[in-house]
Design an enzyme around this catalytic site. Sequence first.
Site, short mmCIF file in Angstrom:
data_model
loop_
_atom_site.label_atom_id
_atom_site.label_comp_id
_atom_site.label_asym_id
_atom_site.label_seq_id
_atom_site.Cartn_x
_atom_site.Cartn_y
_atom_site.Cartn_z
N LYS A 78 0.85 -1.19 0.00
CA LYS A 78 0.00 0.00 0.00
C LYS A 78 0.89 1.25 0.00
O LYS A 78 1.90 1.29 0.72
CB LYS A 78 -0.90 -0.03 1.24
CG LYS A 78 -1.90 1.10 1.33
CD LYS A 78 -2.77 0.96 2.60
CE LYS A 78 -3.81 2.04 2.75
NZ LYS A 78 -4.63 1.88 3.97
N SER A 153 -9.57 1.73 3.18
CA SER A 153 -8.73 2.52 2.31
C SER A 153 -7.66 1.70 1.57
O SER A 153 -7.05 2.22 0.64
CB SER A 153 -8.02 3.61 3.12
OG SER A 153 -7.15 3.05 4.07
N SER A 177 -9.57 -0.63 7.44
CA SER A 177 -9.07 -0.50 6.07
C SER A 177 -8.35 -1.70 5.48
O SER A 177 -8.06 -1.70 4.28
CB SER A 177 -8.16 0.71 5.96
OG SER A 177 -8.94 1.86 5.83
N1 GLN Z 1 -12.92 4.07 6.70
C1 GLN Z 1 -12.23 4.55 7.87
C2 GLN Z 1 -11.84 5.99 7.69
O1 GLN Z 1 -12.13 6.55 6.67
C3 GLN Z 1 -11.05 3.67 8.17
C4 GLN Z 1 -9.84 4.01 7.41
C5 GLN Z 1 -8.66 3.15 7.76
O2 GLN Z 1 -8.77 2.12 8.40
N2 GLN Z 1 -7.50 3.63 7.34
O3 GLN Z 1 -11.28 6.58 8.56
#
Ligand code: GLN
Length: 486
Positions: A78, A153, A177
């Site tokens: 990532k 994400s 994420s």
């Molecule tokens: N969807 C969550 C956010 O937007 C989690 C994101 C993540 O785990 N990086 O904060």
Amino acid sequence: MKLFEQTIHQLRDLLDNRDISSVELTNDILKRIDAVEDKVGAYITQNRQQALEQAAAADKMLAAGEGRPLCGIPLAIKDVMCTKGVRTTCGSRILETFVPPYDATVVRKLKEQGTPLLGKASMDEFAMGSSNENCAYGVPKNPWNTAYICGGSSGGSAAAVAAGECVASLGSDTGGSVRQPASHCGVVGLKPTYGRVSRFGLLAFASSLDQIGPLTRDVRDSALMLNAIAGYDPRDSTSVQADVPDYTKSLTEGMAGLKIGIPAEYFAAGLAPEVKAAVDKGIAALLAAGAEAVEVSLPHTEYGVAAYYIIAPAEASSNLARYDGVKYGYRNLEADNLADMYKTSRSRGFGPEVKRRILIGTYALSSGYYDAYYKKASQVRTLIMEDYKTAFAACDLLVSPVTPNPAWQLGSKLSDPLSMYLSDALTICNNLAGLPGISVPCGFSPDGLPIGLQIQAPHFREETMFQAAYNLELGLGISNKRPDLG
Ligand code: GLN
């Protein structure tokens, strides 16, 4: 099964028996990337030349008998983890030209094993999002149906594994994420205990929640990846000094003597019937393997989203202050004074969701509001931790859906950030409590979209979690399904 569709452990045998070389394998996956990347869009940056050189080096290691468990296995990272000499954008314009001078600890560990690194996987900007639509470099699509989101994400990391564009990948999980895109793309996504894996070289979003984890085609691969990346790191003061067991030893058949807790709050109104049906099948498979089910309650679950969307933006507003046009990345060279340079560099460099979080976080931390927001959210966090303690007194593991719905259509939640935030309702409390969690494929919606089952465990009980995940996979027998991308 095609070469690019195989698991780490299947490829390990082929590499060790010299049936294939790492260079052949890497070339095969690069060909697959050429064939499907236009449709999927999993990568922000490809690292083709270096990956082939790393593969050649891996072949030498293997020939010399120095091959470690991941030697020669091409992976994706990532784009939130620093890779020495390879651009690391975090999905943001503000870091469009940032080339880190060092590797994140996890990247260093993988390189030491001899893994070719194919490139940097797409992500929501600064890991903020649940659909990977907040990326400055294009939106990856769900390989099972390209009209749908792949989740976020770590969407690119999940899509790349599902589409055969890498064998496995690393993502990061702050509020779901890794687990959520894994669920939407039909792969296994592991979020280790906070402190299990070093965060050194991970670009910080919310430091008290962030944790790196692997996305893989099956549970054994997940255990192999955790073996490789886990462990104490003096460069991350929150990494824990605890031995790293061989997680593949936990992959044993049968669950006799283990109690799985079914938390009522995770099956509340709003859960899509197809998700419930698939998760129920998964629970039945665990029971068939000998587990015992108990009903448990985590009464503060419903406040998780509200607490998280104060705490995470608060930490982000502080962490992202470093992107000021001076130290890293984009700077507006036309500004004629310092204040304007800061202001315009940041307002041009960050995308709308990141700006929204910085505003929310700054507001929540400002004097006069701190007690009402940040302090209150931290108190709720403590209550959520207490809930887990009580629940784990009655069971070994918690079993639930990962997300209330399967993947949604691209664009359908973009104008409504709150509905996007609510889709994280079942993954967020796990991060607030620092627990390990895993998403394992447990079925498909009538439209053919994958659905994941979440298993959560007490701190540092990844072994029990892997045992259950493995038995689930054995019982359901769907881990060899791959999307048809033509
Ligand atoms: N969807 C969550 C956010 O937007 C989690 C994101 C993540 O785990 N990086 O904060």
